[in-house]
Design an enzyme around this catalytic site. Structure first.
Site, PDB file in Angstrom:
ATOM      1  N   ARG A  17       0.849  -1.200   0.000  1.00 15.50           N
ATOM      2  CA  ARG A  17       0.000   0.000   0.000  1.00 15.50           C
ATOM      3  C   ARG A  17       0.883   1.249   0.000  1.00 15.50           C
ATOM      4  O   ARG A  17       2.085   1.182   0.226  1.00 15.50           O
ATOM      5  CB  ARG A  17      -0.928   0.016   1.221  1.00 15.50           C
ATOM      6  CG  ARG A  17      -0.211   0.007   2.557  1.00 15.50           C
ATOM      7  CD  ARG A  17      -1.178  -0.219   3.720  1.00 15.50           C
ATOM      8  NE  ARG A  17      -0.492  -0.297   5.000  1.00 15.50           N
ATOM      9  CZ  ARG A  17      -0.250   0.736   5.796  1.00 15.50           C
ATOM     10  NH1 ARG A  17      -0.645   1.939   5.438  1.00 15.50           N
ATOM     11  NH2 ARG A  17       0.365   0.576   6.947  1.00 15.50           N
ATOM     12  N   ILE A  19       3.186   4.385  -0.354  1.00 15.35           N
ATOM     13  CA  ILE A  19       4.438   4.629  -1.067  1.00 15.35           C
ATOM     14  C   ILE A  19       5.054   3.322  -1.558  1.00 15.35           C
ATOM     15  O   ILE A  19       5.535   3.230  -2.689  1.00 15.35           O
ATOM     16  CB  ILE A  19       5.426   5.379  -0.155  1.00 15.35           C
ATOM     17  CG1 ILE A  19       4.907   6.793   0.146  1.00 15.35           C
ATOM     18  CG2 ILE A  19       6.810   5.454  -0.796  1.00 15.35           C
ATOM     19  CD1 ILE A  19       5.718   7.524   1.200  1.00 15.35           C
ATOM     20  N   ARG A  39       2.538  -7.457   5.953  1.00 14.32           N
ATOM     21  CA  ARG A  39       2.394  -8.069   7.269  1.00 14.32           C
ATOM     22  C   ARG A  39       0.983  -8.554   7.532  1.00 14.32           C
ATOM     23  O   ARG A  39       0.797  -9.623   8.111  1.00 14.32           O
ATOM     24  CB  ARG A  39       2.812  -7.077   8.355  1.00 14.32           C
ATOM     25  CG  ARG A  39       2.879  -7.698   9.751  1.00 14.32           C
ATOM     26  CD  ARG A  39       3.411  -6.730  10.781  1.00 14.32           C
ATOM     27  NE  ARG A  39       2.544  -5.568  10.940  1.00 14.32           N
ATOM     28  CZ  ARG A  39       2.691  -4.646  11.887  1.00 14.32           C
ATOM     29  NH1 ARG A  39       3.700  -4.746  12.734  1.00 14.32           N
ATOM     30  NH2 ARG A  39       1.872  -3.629  11.959  1.00 14.32           N
ATOM     31  N   TYR A 150       9.087   7.570  16.393  1.00 15.75           N
ATOM     32  CA  TYR A 150       9.166   7.478  14.935  1.00 15.75           C
ATOM     33  C   TYR A 150      10.372   8.260  14.402  1.00 15.75           C
ATOM     34  O   TYR A 150      11.144   7.753  13.573  1.00 15.75           O
ATOM     35  CB  TYR A 150       7.871   8.018  14.335  1.00 15.75           C
ATOM     36  CG  TYR A 150       7.772   7.928  12.837  1.00 15.75           C
ATOM     37  CD1 TYR A 150       7.541   6.704  12.213  1.00 15.75           C
ATOM     38  CD2 TYR A 150       7.888   9.072  12.044  1.00 15.75           C
ATOM     39  CE1 TYR A 150       7.431   6.622  10.830  1.00 15.75           C
ATOM     40  CE2 TYR A 150       7.782   8.994  10.662  1.00 15.75           C
ATOM     41  CZ  TYR A 150       7.550   7.767  10.058  1.00 15.75           C
ATOM     42  OH  TYR A 150       7.448   7.686   8.690  1.00 15.75           O
ATOM     43  N   LYS A 154      13.609   6.741  12.379  1.00 14.03           N
ATOM     44  CA  LYS A 154      13.897   7.176  11.015  1.00 14.03           C
ATOM     45  C   LYS A 154      15.248   7.894  10.926  1.00 14.03           C
ATOM     46  O   LYS A 154      15.941   7.809   9.910  1.00 14.03           O
ATOM     47  CB  LYS A 154      12.773   8.077  10.508  1.00 14.03           C
ATOM     48  CG  LYS A 154      11.452   7.338  10.288  1.00 14.03           C
ATOM     49  CD  LYS A 154      11.565   6.271   9.222  1.00 14.03           C
ATOM     50  CE  LYS A 154      10.231   5.678   8.829  1.00 14.03           C
ATOM     51  NZ  LYS A 154      10.335   4.665   7.744  1.00 14.03           N
TER      52      LYS A 154
END
Length: 244
Positions: A17, A19, A39, A150, A154
């Site tokens: 799904r 990107i 997943r 997050y 990243k």
């Protein structure tokens, strides 16, 4: 690794799904053999129509990663281009964030990427060539309230990629990072009009990115034209992250 090659074996994690799906589509339409991991749920029919191989895999489980790579290697050959895109969010203000909120995001986004890159580069080292592209985020460098987990995960991808680039460069393996800004996907469609306006106010180009624009940058980094680019961080964020 050039387009003169008849077809390369490409793996896009989290390619079912958003990107990831757009990246998988771009490689498949260019003639590459493409596998994606997912997943939960079922992969979209579009991937089957494009001839993509969909493999169920939770990248937080080392054994599942190993089994996924074995299936991919049997059906389309050793992975020559890896796009590590799979990721999760569990947003929460710092004082309300649980250790599990923090560790689960880091385990998927950072340690999960370590797992798939380590496994993919095994064959790349033997072949003495390969392309690795990691999908990070603009918040890796700018930060974002409620996203300390997050952003940390990243940001970690950047240090990881640059270390891999230094380790494996002599074997003609490149490792680069894309840092998308806000992209027009199902995840951003749930935002309120007020939230969308606030975000766009931070973007010099005044619009969201299209997933295809991220995919185009990924394909460039996997091309012969980018053979001398490694350890780079490429922003696809409309200028949102300038100065970071």
């Amino acid at each position: 690794m050039s387009r003169s090659d008849p077809s390369r074996s490409v793996l896009v994690t989290g390619g079912n799904r958003g990107i990831g799906l757009c990246i998988a589509r771009a490689f498949a339409e260019a003639g590459d053999k493409v596998a994606i991991t997912y997943r939960t749920g079922e992969p979209p029919a579009e991937l089957t129509e494009l001839g993509c191989l969909a493999v169920k895999c939770d990248i937080t489980e080392t054994e599942q990663v190993e089994q996924a790579f074995k299936e991919i290697e049997e059906k389309q050959g050793a992975v020559e281009v890896l796009v590590a895109n799979a990721g999760v969010t569990r947003d929460q203000l710092l004082l309300r964030m649980s250790e599990e909120d923090f560790s689960s995001v880091v385990d998927t986004n950072l340690t999960g990427t370590f797992r798939v890159v380590k496994r993919a580069t095994r064959a790349m080292l033997r072949a003495r060539r390969g392309r690795v592209v990691l999908i990070s985020s603009v918040v890796a460098m700018s930060g974002s309230p409620g996203q300390s987990n997050y952003a940390a995960s990243k940001a970690g991808l950047i240090g990881f990629a640059r270390s891999v680039a230094r380790e494996l460069g002599s074997r003609n393996i490149t490792c680069n990072v894309i840092t998308p800004g806000f992209v027009d996907t199902d995840m951003t469609k749930v935002l309120t009009d007020e939230q969308r306006e606030a975000i766009l106010g931070q973007v010099p180009l005044g619009r969201y990115a299209q997933p295809e624009e991220v995919a185009a940058s990924v394909r460039f980094l996997a091309s012969d034209e980018a053979a001398y680019i490694t350890g780079a961080v490429i922003p696809v964020d409309g200028g949102m992250g300038m100065g970071h």
